[in-house]
Scaffold this active site. Structure first.
Site, short mmCIF file in Angstrom:
data_model
loop_
_atom_site.label_atom_id
_atom_site.label_comp_id
_atom_site.label_asym_id
_atom_site.label_seq_id
_atom_site.Cartn_x
_atom_site.Cartn_y
_atom_site.Cartn_z
N HIS A 143 11.49 -37.87 -10.13
CA HIS A 143 11.12 -38.18 -8.74
C HIS A 143 9.73 -37.66 -8.39
CE1 HIS A 143 15.15 -39.68 -8.09
NE2 HIS A 143 15.58 -38.62 -8.73
N ARG A 158 3.07 0.06 -5.33
CA ARG A 158 2.93 -0.60 -4.04
C ARG A 158 1.59 -1.34 -3.91
NH1 ARG A 158 6.71 1.87 -0.63
NH2 ARG A 158 5.65 1.02 1.18
N GLU A 199 13.06 -19.03 -12.99
CA GLU A 199 12.73 -17.65 -13.38
C GLU A 199 11.75 -17.64 -14.56
OE1 GLU A 199 12.90 -14.89 -12.07
OE2 GLU A 199 12.79 -13.41 -13.66
N LYS A 219 4.73 -4.04 -7.11
CA LYS A 219 6.16 -4.01 -7.43
C LYS A 219 7.00 -4.18 -6.16
CE LYS A 219 9.56 -3.48 -10.31
NZ LYS A 219 9.87 -4.72 -11.03
N ASN A 251 -0.54 1.67 5.92
CA ASN A 251 0.29 0.70 5.18
C ASN A 251 0.93 -0.21 6.23
OD1 ASN A 251 3.63 1.01 3.79
ND2 ASN A 251 2.21 -0.67 3.58
N GLY A 252 0.62 -1.51 6.12
CA GLY A 252 1.20 -2.46 7.08
C GLY A 252 0.14 -3.47 7.49
N GLU A 255 3.32 -15.13 -13.42
CA GLU A 255 2.89 -13.84 -12.92
C GLU A 255 2.22 -12.95 -13.96
OE1 GLU A 255 7.35 -11.88 -12.51
OE2 GLU A 255 5.83 -11.27 -11.10
N TRP A 259 -2.98 -2.57 -1.58
CA TRP A 259 -2.72 -3.98 -1.93
C TRP A 259 -3.36 -4.78 -0.80
CZ3 TRP A 259 -0.19 -8.29 0.13
CH2 TRP A 259 -0.02 -9.35 -0.77
N LYS A 267 8.01 -15.98 -14.49
CA LYS A 267 7.55 -14.95 -15.44
C LYS A 267 6.21 -15.36 -16.05
CE LYS A 267 9.47 -12.30 -14.43
NZ LYS A 267 10.59 -12.12 -13.55
N CYS A 274 0.84 -1.19 0.00
CA CYS A 274 0.00 0.00 0.00
C CYS A 274 0.88 1.25 0.00
CB CYS A 274 -0.95 0.09 1.20
SG CYS A 274 -1.95 -1.36 1.42
C1 AGP Z 1 9.47 -10.70 -10.14
O1 AGP Z 1 9.03 -10.61 -11.43
C2 AGP Z 1 8.53 -10.32 -9.10
N1 AGP Z 1 7.82 -9.15 -9.36
C3 AGP Z 1 8.99 -10.53 -7.67
O2 AGP Z 1 9.22 -11.88 -7.53
C4 AGP Z 1 10.19 -9.74 -7.12
O3 AGP Z 1 11.36 -10.17 -7.73
C5 AGP Z 1 10.26 -9.95 -5.60
O4 AGP Z 1 9.10 -9.44 -5.02
C6 AGP Z 1 11.48 -9.33 -4.97
O5 AGP Z 1 11.47 -7.95 -5.07
P1 AGP Z 1 12.76 -7.11 -4.74
O6 AGP Z 1 13.83 -7.54 -5.67
O7 AGP Z 1 12.35 -5.69 -4.96
O8 AGP Z 1 13.13 -7.38 -3.32
#
Ligand code: AGP
Length: 611
Positions: free
Chosen positions: A507, A27, A484, A606, A101-102, A491, A75, A488, A2
């Site tokens: 396994h 945020r 990774e 983000k 926020n929190g 998400e 959020w 991608k 947030c």
């Molecule tokens: C990656 O595409 C994501 N948005 C997420 O996993 C991100 O890498 C993670 O939240 C870590 O964020 P930071 O690098 O800002 O700590």
């Protein structure tokens, strides 16, 4: 998570708040809301679900003006994304408005008690208890009511509070969630981060845990919960205001993918220098020699994509530097009592420099007396300010929630850090250093070469866009890239994807494979190439549709796979730089074809600033 913002001054608070909320949307963007006190001393609240722009459009129909107000972009943690759960929250008489926020960890007990005393709740949030408690504790001043309330709250909170009967002030609080005060001329601000108020002032006060502040247009008073005055320095922030644009790309994510060659190039240029005897030197990271030489073991701590770059670095530290290296999710590290000695080095990786779990892991490491190195992108972020050393990736603002360029930036810094260890610990002589660097400097042109011709990726995206599941397999240094790639896809396209160590597939996960399952396999030239081929055979034998990421000129792979994406040939140890690019693009194109919101995928933010 947030984002919160507040303004008191001579400008229209509504404009300042909306400009700030747009900057804070990284945020969270589940809902947005503002509260203002009008010239007629009315507390006006407007909320809307979804993006800040939804709310803005609503308000633009009936423009309003006020000199004081608070705003919020949410959020969701407690309670779904809905208008009633959107902030600001109000007391039952709608006189006090609050943004938060929190997370209030003991909200259930507090809610129970408040309900017993007749309090009616409107939302499902943890936040609402705070505003009712403030109302209950109010006798003669908002500041004191807030101060009293804090005694019973457990958790993390940055708060902004407005009371219509004290219409010239905002009371704000910081506890384990970021909050800054912007100091202006006949105006003052509060915000979750600098960017939200940087267009108005460069003078900032970084509040500390336990600080309660009261701001009016010409005064700032900061106290603690016991009413003692706290003196906090005003810092002048030198950061440039960067208005990031898409520059002709349809999405920030695509633009950021295409920025990757220059990101690697710039880091390398900045870090590698040739002295006059043509000896290769590393432009020092300014890490004290002893803090490298005395290291007995390394912990790399991060989340998400940053965690994956840490996994790649583990291979390098162990293969070249021979230092035992563990990589941990920050959310696990901090609760599992890691065995940290003074000689343990803790490397913290975070694009935002703000991720709550990563930040608290850093603090744990510091408390145990370890030296810490933070690898961050956001300059001046919390993590960058608290670590012993900070190495910036300087990737520029990463707007897309899905990280791409920051991953490649982190990798580049990590490869340079490994080199620094190799030099300082005298493992590499000048010849080997040059050889190592020779491979690294190839990376930008090799990535560019791949990005010039991406048809194979778009073709595959078209074929697989309607799939429900996908497996990503990799081994050794490309195992983290499989993780990774899967992250991608998940998400941004909402397709379920699993990243797996290829050898581990038999396994369990092999049971998932049938003729409808796409299996993306990273199969570039390496010493374990034949092992990967065997894993491909195993998947094919069960009907899996193989999409191989292979080295150019590999003649064997086409007979083993259904589709191949060729990447330029490079030395195995730098191959992650090349193998990750097609996977980023594959996720991107699939998500575009599915009509997903590329830069702001659902449910995400983000910066993850709650634990
Ligand atoms: C990656 O595409 C994501 N948005 C997420 O996993 C991100 O890498 C993670 O939240 C870590 O964020 P930071 O690098 O800002 O700590």
């Amino acid at each position: 998570m947030c984002g919160i913002i507040g303004y008191v001054g001579t400008k229209n608070a509504v404009d300042v708040i909306f400009n700030g909320l747009n900057k804070l949307e990284y945020r969270g963007y589940d809902s947005a809301g503002i509260a203002i006190v009008t010239s007629k001393n009315k507390l006006l609240i407007k909320k809307s679900i979804g993006k800040v722009d939804n709310l803005k459009k609503k308000i633009e129909k009936y423009p309003i003006f006020a000199n004081i107000g608070i705003g919020h972009t949410r959020w969701a943690t407690h309670g779904k994304s809905s208008k009633k759960n959107a902030h600001p929250h109000v007391d039952h008489k709608k006189n006090i408005a609050l943004v938060h926020n929190g997370v209030i960890e003991n909200y259930s007990e507090l809610k129970k008690d408040l309900k017993k005393s007749g309090c009616k709740f409107i939302s499902e949030t943890d936040t609402e208890v705070i505003v009712h408690l403030i109302k209950k504790n109010y006798t003669y001043s908002l500041f004191n009511a807030v101060r009293k309330t804090l005694n019973v709250l457990t958790g993390s909170y940055a708060l902004g509070i407005l009371y219509k009967n004290e219409p010239d002030r905002i009371v704000c609080v910081k506890q384990d969630s970021p909050l800054i005060i912007g100091v202006g001329n006949n105006e003052n601000f509060i915000a979750s981060d600098i960017s939200a108020i940087l267009p108005y002032t460069r003078d900032m006060i970084f509040l500390e845990n336990g600080d309660i502040a009261e701001i009016t247009m010409d005064k700032i008073i900061i106290k603690d919960v016991k009413n003692n005055i706290k003196i906090r320095q005003i810092k002048n922030i030198k950061l440039k205001i960067i208005d990031v644009k898409k520059n002709g790309y349809n999405h920030f994510m695509l633009k950021e993918i295409f920025e990757q060659p220059s990101i690697v190039e710039n880091i390398l240029k900045d870090k590698i220098i040739n002295d006059k005897d043509n000896k290769v030197l590393i432009n020092e990271f300014k890490i004290k020699g002893n803090d490298i030489i005395n290291v007995s073991n390394i912990y790399i701590v991060a989340c998400g994509t940053s965690y994956h770059s840490g996994l790649v670095a583990k291979f390098l530290f162990e293969k070249f530097v021979k230092i035992p290296t563990e990589v941990d999710f920050a959310s696990e590290f901090k609760y599992r009592d890691p065995i940290l000695k003074k000689e343990s080095l803790v490397i913290i990786i975070s694009q935002s420099g703000e991720t709550a779990d990563t930040l608290s892991s850093l603090r744990i490491a510091k408390n145990k007396g370890c030296k810490t190195i933070a690898i961050c992108n956001v300059v001046g972020s919390f993590i960058s300010r608290e670590a012993t050393y900070v190495l910036y990736t300087h990737c520029g603002v990463e707007k897309s929630v899905a990280s791409t360029k920051s991953f490649v930036g982190q990798l580049t810094i990590l490869y340079m850090l490994v080199l620094e260890f190799l030099i300082k610990r005298e493992i590499f002589g000048n010849y080997e250093i040059k050889k190592y660097i020779k491979e690294l400097v190839k990376i930008p042109s090799k990535i560019s070469e791949f990005l010039k011709e991406t048809k194979s990726v778009t073709k595959i995206a078209e074929i697989f866009k309607n799939k429900k599941n996908c497996l990503y397999l990799g081994r050794h240094i490309n195992y983290p890239i499989a993780l990774e790639g899967a992250l991608k896809l998940k998400e941004i396209s909402y397709i379920h994807a699993e990243g797996y160590a290829a050898g581990e597939m038999k396994h369990g996960p092999i049971a998932l494979i049938d003729k409808s399952m796409p299996v993306v396999v990273i199969a570039v030239e390496s010493k374990i190439y034949q092992k990967i081929i065997s894993n491909i055979e195993e998947a094919r034998a069960r009907g899996g549709i193989i999409i191989a990421i292979a080295s150019k000129f590999d003649k064997e792979i086409i007979h083993k796979s259904d589709h191949v994406i060729y990447v330029p040939r490079v030395n195995e140890f730098i191959s992650p730089f090349l193998t990750v690019i097609p996977l980023q693009l594959l996720a991107y194109y699939i998500a575009v074809l599915r009509g997903c919101n590329i830069d702001q995928p659902r449910n995400l933010a983000k910066s993850v600033t709650v634990e």
